[in-house]
Enzyme design. Structure first.
Site, short mmCIF file in Angstrom:
data_model
loop_
_atom_site.label_atom_id
_atom_site.label_comp_id
_atom_site.label_asym_id
_atom_site.label_seq_id
_atom_site.Cartn_x
_atom_site.Cartn_y
_atom_site.Cartn_z
N LEU A 236 46.19 33.08 27.23
CA LEU A 236 46.67 33.08 25.84
C LEU A 236 47.28 31.73 25.55
CD1 LEU A 236 48.55 36.52 25.71
CD2 LEU A 236 46.42 35.97 24.52
N HIS A 237 46.84 31.07 24.49
CA HIS A 237 47.49 29.81 24.12
C HIS A 237 47.46 29.50 22.63
CE1 HIS A 237 43.37 28.37 24.03
NE2 HIS A 237 43.80 27.30 23.39
N ARG A 238 46.84 30.38 21.81
CA ARG A 238 46.80 30.11 20.36
C ARG A 238 48.21 30.17 19.79
NH1 ARG A 238 42.37 27.68 19.70
NH2 ARG A 238 40.79 28.69 20.95
N ASP B 221 42.41 34.52 24.26
CA ASP B 221 42.28 34.09 22.86
C ASP B 221 41.55 32.75 22.78
OD1 ASP B 221 44.26 32.35 23.72
OD2 ASP B 221 45.78 33.07 22.30
#
Ligand code: UD1
Length: 370
Positions: free
Chosen positions: A214-216, A288
């Protein structure tokens, strides 16, 4: 098109997802040179990503040569990074012009270099042109639209991308449907994938763990949002280990989240060969990212995407990916289906065959080299 004796192409790379996309293009240029081809390249790293774990490890593992130039822009806001990259790349082009600026993907470096080049009347080629999510809250979508508005030559990964370009008035003579360079890299390295050193220590077993990334900004910048997602993953994982390579942006928020279930294993961002080993042997991937959905499609690994849109619809219509949206409540029923053995199998999209870099260089030779 002007034909040049020894045309020089600037190849731009700035952030982690760029590196696997440029490797096969550089490889194909070098093979072409060995056969007497005249294309030359200048590799430019903007420095948007600078940690060994986000950048250097990829150069080493993928055999990418050291950049000829590093613009060393480092971290900053979207505008700070964009302006620093534009200013420094413009200066470089004024000092030593190139014949074509080749950008890949959708990161800030992609857009910034395309603008700087086109304003100096250096033509722009965009690898992975034409893809659209329609979601203007993502900086990548703005980068795609701006870049494609000023691109001369489009190298595309899908018919959907070709259609998107045609709808904006791009004529067919500027569109080259060549496939996916990221998949060139994956196929070339499939037999070299490396088990991470923590595999034994965590007691990982093939097809009996999940991978999470997850990094958005929308998912990870808010503590409550990130915590709710992690709890939903933890609750639905049925005690299976969840291996979570943590992006630097996510690490900042994660520090303030407590009481997560003990099956989470937080690890550093993984090098290319280790990360794809983890993906290949996972029960499923929850992410994501956009690029990872392409890799899971090719490896036939179930993938759940925690976003409301995708610029890579073929990973859903043909591949193993499903868009769950950003409501954590969507995870439980999806994980139920996964554990019931009820996930689609998927197929590999056309031209994702490992030969895209060679196709791109063939086009460039034809258009530019005498
Ligand atoms: C960028 C790309 C995104 C890509 C992602 C993969 C844009 C708009 N976004 O997002 O498309 O999927 O990279 O990683 O270009 N940081 C480090 N070390 C580094 C690089 C960054 O600690 O080597 C920190 C930065 O200081 C910042 C955060 O990570 O706090 C985010 O970095 P940034 O380059 O702004 O964008 P990403 O979120 O990585």
């Amino acid at each position: 098109m002007t034909m040049i004796e020894h045309p020089t192409i600037d190849i731009i790379a700035g952030a982690r997802p760029n590196f696997m996309k440029i490797a096969p293009i550089i490889g194909a240029i070098e093979s072409s040179q060995a056969r007497g081809g005249r294309l030359q390249y200048r590799l430019i790293h903007t420095g948007q990503h600078y940690d060994a774990k986000m950048s250097g490890d990829f150069f080493t593992q993928l055999g990418i040569p050291a950049p000829h130039v590093n613009l060393e822009v480092g971290s900053g806001t979207q505008a700070e990074q964009t302006s620093a990259i534009m200013t420094r790349y413009e200066k470089l082009l004024i000092e030593k012009r190139s014949d074509l600026c080749l950008v890949v993907g959708d990161v800030t470096s992609t857009m910034a270099c395309a603008i700087a080049a086109q304003k100096l009347c250096v033509q722009v080629a965009h690898v992975e042109g034409g893809i659209r999510s329609g979601d203007w809250t993502m900086p990548e979508e703005i980068n795609r639209m701006v870049t494609d508005a000023i691109t001369n030559l489009f190298f595309t990964t899908s018919e959907v991308a070709n259609g998107n370009l045609r709808r904006t008035g791009v004529t067919d003579d500027r569109i080259f449907f060549v496939g996916n360079t990221m998949i060139d890299t994956l196929l070339a390295n499939m037999s070299r994938l490396q088990q991470p050193t923590f595999w034994e220590e965590l007691g990982l077993v093939e097809k009996r763990y999940l991978v999470l990334t997850l990094h958005r900004p929308n998912n990870v910048d808010g503590e409550n949002t990130l915590a709710a997602m992690l709890r939903a993953v933890g609750d639905g994982a049925r005690g299976m280990p969840v291996v979570f390579p943590v992006h630097p942006r996510t690490a900042k928020t994660l520090q303030s989240i407590a009481n997560l279930s003990s099956n989470f294993h937080f690890v550093d961002p993984q090098p290319y060969l280790e990360f794809n080993y983890l993906v290949k042997h996972a029960k499923a991937v929850i992410t994501d990212s956009g690029g990872i959905t392409e890799e899971t499609t090719v490896m036939g690994v179930p993938c759940m995407t925690l976003r409301n849109s995708t610029e890579r619809p073929e990973t859903v219509t043909m591949g193993t990916n499903e868009l769950l949206g950003t409501d954590p409540a969507a995870l439980a029923p999806a994980l139920d289906r996964l554990f019931a053995g009820d996930w689609k199998r998927g197929a590999i999209p056309p031209l994702w065959d490992g030969k895209t870099g060679a196709r791109i260089v063939e086009v460039l030779e034809k258009l530019f080299a005498r």
